[in-house]
Design a protein around this motif. Structure first.
Motif, PDB file in Angstrom:
ATOM      1  N   HIS A   1       0.868  -1.184   0.000  1.00  0.00           N
ATOM      2  CA  HIS A   1       0.000   0.000   0.000  1.00  0.00           C
ATOM      3  C   HIS A   1       0.902   1.230   0.000  1.00  0.00           C
ATOM      4  O   HIS A   1       1.649   1.462   0.952  1.00  0.00           O
ATOM      5  CB  HIS A   1      -0.915   0.014   1.227  1.00  0.00           C
ATOM      6  CG  HIS A   1      -1.883  -1.115   1.229  1.00  0.00           C
ATOM      7  ND1 HIS A   1      -3.124  -1.018   0.675  1.00  0.00           N
ATOM      8  CD2 HIS A   1      -1.789  -2.386   1.696  1.00  0.00           C
ATOM      9  CE1 HIS A   1      -3.764  -2.159   0.803  1.00  0.00           C
ATOM     10  NE2 HIS A   1      -2.960  -3.012   1.427  1.00  0.00           N
ATOM     11  N   GLU A   2       0.790   2.004  -1.081  1.00  0.00           N
ATOM     12  CA  GLU A   2       1.617   3.202  -1.229  1.00  0.00           C
ATOM     13  C   GLU A   2       0.937   4.403  -0.576  1.00  0.00           C
ATOM     14  O   GLU A   2      -0.280   4.417  -0.394  1.00  0.00           O
ATOM     15  CB  GLU A   2       1.870   3.489  -2.716  1.00  0.00           C
ATOM     16  CG  GLU A   2       2.542   2.348  -3.459  1.00  0.00           C
ATOM     17  CD  GLU A   2       3.971   2.094  -3.031  1.00  0.00           C
ATOM     18  OE1 GLU A   2       4.605   3.022  -2.484  1.00  0.00           O
ATOM     19  OE2 GLU A   2       4.449   0.964  -3.229  1.00  0.00           O
ATOM     20  N   GLU A   3       1.709   5.426  -0.274  1.00  0.00           N
ATOM     21  CA  GLU A   3       1.194   6.653   0.342  1.00  0.00           C
ATOM     22  C   GLU A   3       0.183   7.366  -0.555  1.00  0.00           C
ATOM     23  O   GLU A   3      -0.732   8.010  -0.080  1.00  0.00           O
ATOM     24  CB  GLU A   3       2.352   7.615   0.659  1.00  0.00           C
ATOM     25  CG  GLU A   3       3.276   7.132   1.743  1.00  0.00           C
ATOM     26  CD  GLU A   3       2.645   7.205   3.122  1.00  0.00           C
ATOM     27  OE1 GLU A   3       1.823   8.099   3.360  1.00  0.00           O
ATOM     28  OE2 GLU A   3       2.988   6.354   3.953  1.00  0.00           O
ATOM     29  N   ASP A   4       0.349   7.251  -1.879  1.00  0.00           N
ATOM     30  CA  ASP A   4      -0.526   7.956  -2.811  1.00  0.00           C
ATOM     31  C   ASP A   4      -1.820   7.198  -3.107  1.00  0.00           C
ATOM     32  O   ASP A   4      -2.611   7.620  -3.944  1.00  0.00           O
ATOM     33  CB  ASP A   4       0.212   8.267  -4.112  1.00  0.00           C
ATOM     34  CG  ASP A   4       0.661   7.011  -4.861  1.00  0.00           C
ATOM     35  OD1 ASP A   4       0.447   5.885  -4.348  1.00  0.00           O
ATOM     36  OD2 ASP A   4       1.229   7.149  -5.958  1.00  0.00           O
ATOM     37  N   GLY A   5      -2.057   6.073  -2.436  1.00  0.00           N
ATOM     38  CA  GLY A   5      -3.296   5.328  -2.612  1.00  0.00           C
ATOM     39  C   GLY A   5      -3.169   4.117  -3.517  1.00  0.00           C
ATOM     40  O   GLY A   5      -4.084   3.305  -3.601  1.00  0.00           O
ATOM     41  N   ARG A   6      -2.060   3.966  -4.205  1.00  0.00           N
ATOM     42  CA  ARG A   6      -1.873   2.787  -5.048  1.00  0.00           C
ATOM     43  C   ARG A   6      -1.661   1.562  -4.158  1.00  0.00           C
ATOM     44  O   ARG A   6      -1.106   1.655  -3.067  1.00  0.00           O
ATOM     45  CB  ARG A   6      -0.667   2.960  -5.971  1.00  0.00           C
ATOM     46  CG  ARG A   6      -0.883   4.013  -7.031  1.00  0.00           C
ATOM     47  CD  ARG A   6       0.325   4.182  -7.937  1.00  0.00           C
ATOM     48  NE  ARG A   6       1.463   4.659  -7.149  1.00  0.00           N
ATOM     49  CZ  ARG A   6       2.682   4.139  -7.226  1.00  0.00           C
ATOM     50  NH1 ARG A   6       2.951   3.144  -8.039  1.00  0.00           N
ATOM     51  NH2 ARG A   6       3.648   4.615  -6.477  1.00  0.00           N
ATOM     52  N   PHE A   7      -2.124   0.403  -4.650  1.00  0.00           N
ATOM     53  CA  PHE A   7      -1.928  -0.813  -3.879  1.00  0.00           C
ATOM     54  C   PHE A   7      -1.767  -2.002  -4.803  1.00  0.00           C
ATOM     55  O   PHE A   7      -2.119  -1.962  -5.974  1.00  0.00           O
ATOM     56  CB  PHE A   7      -3.087  -1.056  -2.904  1.00  0.00           C
ATOM     57  CG  PHE A   7      -4.380  -1.393  -3.592  1.00  0.00           C
ATOM     58  CD1 PHE A   7      -4.741  -2.709  -3.850  1.00  0.00           C
ATOM     59  CD2 PHE A   7      -5.249  -0.389  -3.983  1.00  0.00           C
ATOM     60  CE1 PHE A   7      -5.929  -3.011  -4.479  1.00  0.00           C
ATOM     61  CE2 PHE A   7      -6.438  -0.678  -4.607  1.00  0.00           C
ATOM     62  CZ  PHE A   7      -6.785  -1.993  -4.864  1.00  0.00           C
ATOM     63  N   ASN A   8      -1.219  -3.069  -4.256  1.00  0.00           N
ATOM     64  CA  ASN A   8      -1.038  -4.316  -4.980  1.00  0.00           C
ATOM     65  C   ASN A   8      -1.196  -5.449  -3.970  1.00  0.00           C
ATOM     66  O   ASN A   8      -0.574  -5.425  -2.908  1.00  0.00           O
ATOM     67  CB  ASN A   8       0.347  -4.355  -5.636  1.00  0.00           C
ATOM     68  CG  ASN A   8       0.505  -5.541  -6.552  1.00  0.00           C
ATOM     69  OD1 ASN A   8      -0.481  -6.073  -7.061  1.00  0.00           O
ATOM     70  ND2 ASN A   8       1.736  -5.963  -6.770  1.00  0.00           N
ATOM     71  N   VAL A   9      -2.046  -6.414  -4.288  1.00  0.00           N
ATOM     72  CA  VAL A   9      -2.297  -7.550  -3.397  1.00  0.00           C
ATOM     73  C   VAL A   9      -2.135  -8.833  -4.206  1.00  0.00           C
ATOM     74  O   VAL A   9      -2.686  -8.951  -5.304  1.00  0.00           O
ATOM     75  CB  VAL A   9      -3.726  -7.487  -2.804  1.00  0.00           C
ATOM     76  CG1 VAL A   9      -4.003  -8.702  -1.940  1.00  0.00           C
ATOM     77  CG2 VAL A   9      -3.935  -6.208  -2.035  1.00  0.00           C
ATOM     78  N   GLU A  10      -1.379  -9.784  -3.669  1.00  0.00           N
ATOM     79  CA  GLU A  10      -1.230 -11.092  -4.299  1.00  0.00           C
ATOM     80  C   GLU A  10      -1.382 -12.152  -3.218  1.00  0.00           C
ATOM     81  O   GLU A  10      -0.824 -12.024  -2.134  1.00  0.00           O
ATOM     82  CB  GLU A  10       0.130 -11.207  -4.990  1.00  0.00           C
ATOM     83  CG  GLU A  10       0.273 -10.255  -6.157  1.00  0.00           C
ATOM     84  CD  GLU A  10       1.596 -10.408  -6.891  1.00  0.00           C
ATOM     85  OE1 GLU A  10       2.310 -11.409  -6.659  1.00  0.00           O
ATOM     86  OE2 GLU A  10       1.917  -9.522  -7.692  1.00  0.00           O
TER      87      GLU A  10
END
Length: 180
Positions: free
Chosen positions: A57-66
């Motif tokens: 979870h990035e500070e700018d709201g981007r995320f990646n889940v695996e």
């Protein structure tokens, strides 16, 4: 006076939201029945090992889940606040083996146009234009003829109706409550 200002600043600093993300605790996959209602024929399922669970979870709201489980379930999703009014736009996939042994894989995008899944197993609407059965065409023609007949009847009824004039209402009085 300085003490009051410093105290107010400290209170504001402590009240500021903290953005320390903690991953949610995994939900229990098995809940044992109560002892008084226990069914001895019920077998407790074997636990499934989690092979991979990565979350960024990035500070700018981007995320990646695996996520990947021992039983073959795979889930991957990435998103960012790039939609209208900073709404989250997501893209991802999930796959699993259905009870009948079929391998299921779904890829998707979720954006301002909604959830848009793609899979060979999803039903597909027939291409348009497709042949329209004759009974449907007959019903459409019948409905159009009925609409035309009603319009002609309404026009003739309006033409033969006497013209009525209505008197305009009297203007409001400006002497409300005044003695007469």
């Amino acid at each position: 006076m300085k003490f009051i200002i410093i105290s107010a600043l400290a209170a504001v600093a402590l009240a500021a939201p903290q953005y320390d993300y903690q991953a949610p605790a995994p939900a229990p996959s098995y809940i044992a029945p109560a002892a008084s209602t226990r069914d001895d024929s019920f077998e407790r399922p074997d636990p499934v090992a989690i092979l991979r669970d990565e979350r960024v979870h990035e500070e700018d709201g981007r995320f990646n889940v695996e996520f990947e489980a021992e039983n073959g379930i795979v889930f991957a999703q990435a998103g960012s606040p790039d939609g209208p009014e900073d709404s989250i736009v997501k893209a991802g996939m999930y796959s699993y083996t259905a009870p009948d042994g079929t391998e299921v894989e779904v890829k998707y995008v979720a954006d301002e146009n909604g959830f848009q899944p793609q899979s060979d197993l999803l039903p597909v609407a027939p291409e348009f234009p497709h042949p329209i059965p004759q009974f449907v065409l007959d019903q459409i023609a019948f409905a159009a003829a009925e609409d035309a007949r009603r319009a002609r009847e309404d026009d003739s009824a309006e033409a033969s109706a006497p013209v009525r004039s209505y008197a305009a209402p009297a203007p409001p009085s400006n002497t409300y409550g005044a003695p007469q």
